[in-house]
Design an enzyme around this catalytic site. Structure first.
Site: not given
Ligand code: G1P
Ligand code: ZN
Length: 548
Positions: A113-114, A278, A280, A282-283, A377
């Site tokens: 992801s991010h 982000d 991937d 989704d954000r 998302k």
């Molecule tokens: C974080 C975000 C959560 C999101 C997840 C995946 O998780 O807080 O809302 O669904 O990334 O993108 P966390 O690191 O808080 O467990």
């Molecule tokens: Zn992501």
């Protein structure tokens, strides 16, 4: 077919977190780390012989090699067909879309992801079920259990598949179809929004947008949708070429890491609308001219304006938000007379509500917004939704928010992250909070910043209204008599030490007070959070690493 059975032993720690298994690239590169986890996924599934698997990732370093490994294992384990994105690319929402559209058995998405990428960065893998959504806890726990008793994995002795060319090839008995990673998703989005109106706005010459793909997976999606299909000028997409290390950046669309977009949107000649996605895809982050929209507010605004978009013109069944997300959307749901659900953090908890038709829109404070069009998302979806609203209402982003707050009141909101904290210290902090839960309700806490009346305190537990499954220990909530609240939880997506997240929320009804700066408005709660949890003392940190 040349199936090889390779002996292996369990590797400790392969428990999926908030969103799949995430570790350093250097961990995933060591055979059989990935192989073990993929075999544990397959061992947790029933009846997939001859079925279709969707496969793709965000293109980060190690994506291409991992795809080849998984293709061979999918063939050896008996899948019939794999739909894989060209060059191994599929954004997370696009993968969800492809699983649903082609009625696949499930999918494997490679992404952290991010989190930063590159040889020293992070890598991740998660399994999505046939509804297109992240596997529920029942399955992720089965995967973890299987990872602990592996004795072998199956693979194929075969050359790599050429993933540059669209089309079909054979890998043993497996049919490998290399698909366009963008087309299905772009077509779905075009069916939900008024592309004629949005296109007219973007081509008008009086409205400018800036989409920052952060050198991550949305570049090709943004080019196809905003520039090719909607006709926005070429410069409307920046950092649109995906790079294996995201250009050395941190592909998280927030005001700290999306610095270039923020600088652009706060310049004198700022565009009218800015957005970022982000690693991937989704954000999303939504920015107006010199104005940042919090993700919690964005969910509420989209809910309130949903019927302006053709795909939602019939109204919403309900909305859902993760527990730490502000209650701004709840106020809209109340006014609309529709259901409103509060779930634990992580998109996997929305799946049942969406499948059961109880909700249409979902959102998380962590820059995630989506709907029942897929089961993830969706960053580009959120950007299109905003463009559709702007095209209809002909107001600036800021004016839309100010009008929204006037109607519903303003939920001041911020999240303070303390990254890379010593794990023992972080766990100690949470235990310290848990120990206070029984005695906090009813207490008055006197601080230099004011007096705080605690109304409730608990560790959030969720019972899924569809299948009755229970998830406990999902975050410490402290609610105050005036409706404000502070939430504490530890991240389940990090790969180094612990990340403490402190979520702060205060509701202000009076529009005359809606111009106060956010951190100032939350000053009292910030002090209260430190008093309750002993953040400074226990973490040794004076300030958060990231404020969103
Ligand atoms: C974080 C975000 C959560 C999101 C997840 C995946 O998780 O807080 O809302 O669904 O990334 O993108 P966390 O690191 O808080 O467990
Ligand atoms: Zn992501």
């Amino acid at each position: 077919m040349n199936v090889k059975t390779i002996a292996t032993r369990p590797i400790a720690g392969q428990r999926p977190g908030t969103s799949g298994l995430r570790k350093k690239v250097t961990v995933f590169e060591q055979t059989p780390y990935l192989e073990n986890f993929v075999q544990a996924i397959f061992d947790s599934l029933d009846g997939y012989a001859g079925q279709t698997l969707v496969l793709g990732g965000d293109g980060r370093y190690h994506n291409a090699a991992a795809i080849q490994t998984i293709l061979k294992m999918a063939a050896a384990n008996g899948f019939g067909r794999v739909l894989v994105g060209r060059r191994g690319i599929l954004s997370t929402p696009a993968a969800s879309c492809v699983i649903r559209k082609h009625r696949a058995y499930g999918g494997i998405i490679l992404s952290a992801s991010h989190n930063p990428g590159g040889p020293e960065g992070d890598f991740g893998i998660k399994y999505n079920t046939g509804n297109g959504g992240p596997a529920p806890e029942k399955i992720t726990e089965a995967i973890y259990a299987n990872s602990g008793k592996l004795t072998r994995y199956l693979t194929l002795d075969a050359p790599d598949v050429d993933l540059d060319l669209l089309g079909s090839t054979k890998l043993g008995d497996l049919q490998v179809e290399v698909i366009d990673p963008v087309a299905d998703h772009a077509d779905l989005l075009a069916s939900l929004f008024d592309f004629d109106k949005i296109g007219a706005l973007l081509r008008s010459g009086t409205f400018r947008m800036c989409f920052d793909a952060m050198h991550a997976v949305t570049g090709p999606y943004a080019h196809e949708i905003f520039i090719k299909r909607l006709g926005a000028p070429a410069g409307s997409v920046i950092n649109g070429v995906p790079l294996e290390d995201f250009g050395g950046g941190h592909p998280d669309p927030n005001p700290t890491y999306a610095e270039q977009l923020i600088a652009t949107m706060f310049a004198d000649d700022a565009p009218d609308f800015g957005a970022a996605s982000d690693g991937d895809g989704d954000r999303n982050m939504i920015v107006g001219r010199r104005f940042i929209v919090t993700p919690s507010d964005s969910l509420a605004v989209l809910a309130a304006n949903a019927t302006l978009a053709p795909g939602y013109a019939g109204g919403l069944a309900g909305v859902a938000r993760s527990m730490p997300t502000s209650a701004a959307a709840d106020r809209v749901a109340e006014k609309l007379g529709i259901g409103c659900y509060e779930t634990p953090t992580g998109w996997k908890f929305f799946g049942n509500l969406l499948d059961a038709g109880k909700v249409t829109l979902c959102g998380e404070e962590s820059a995630g917004t989506g709907s029942d069009h897929v089961r993830e998302k969706d960053g580009v979806w959120a950007v299109l939704f905003w463009l559709n609203v702007l095209a209809e209402r002909k107001l600036s982003v800021e004016a839309i928010l100010r009008d929204h707050w006037k109607t519903y009141g303003r939920n001041y909101y911020s999240r303070h992250d303390y990254e890379g904290v010593d794990s023992a210290a972080a766990n100690g902090l949470v235990e310290h909070l848990r120990a206070q839960l029984a005695t906090l309700p009813g207490r008055r806490l006197e601080l230099p910043q004011g007096t705080f009346h605690v109304k409730s305190a608990d560790d959030f537990a969720y019972t899924d209204p569809v299948d009755g499954s229970v998830s406990t220990k999902q975050g410490i909530r402290v609610g105050l008599a005036d409706g404000s609240r502070v939430v504490f939880r530890l991240s389940g997506t990090g790969t180094e030490g612990a990340t403490l997240r402190v979520y702060l929320e205060r509701y202000v009804a009076d529009p005359a007070q809606h111009a106060i700066e956010t951190q100032q408005a939350l000053g009292g709660l910030i002090a209260l959070a430190d008093q309750l949890a002993g953040i400074r003392e226990r973490t040794g940190r004076d300030t958060p690493t990231v404020i969103t």
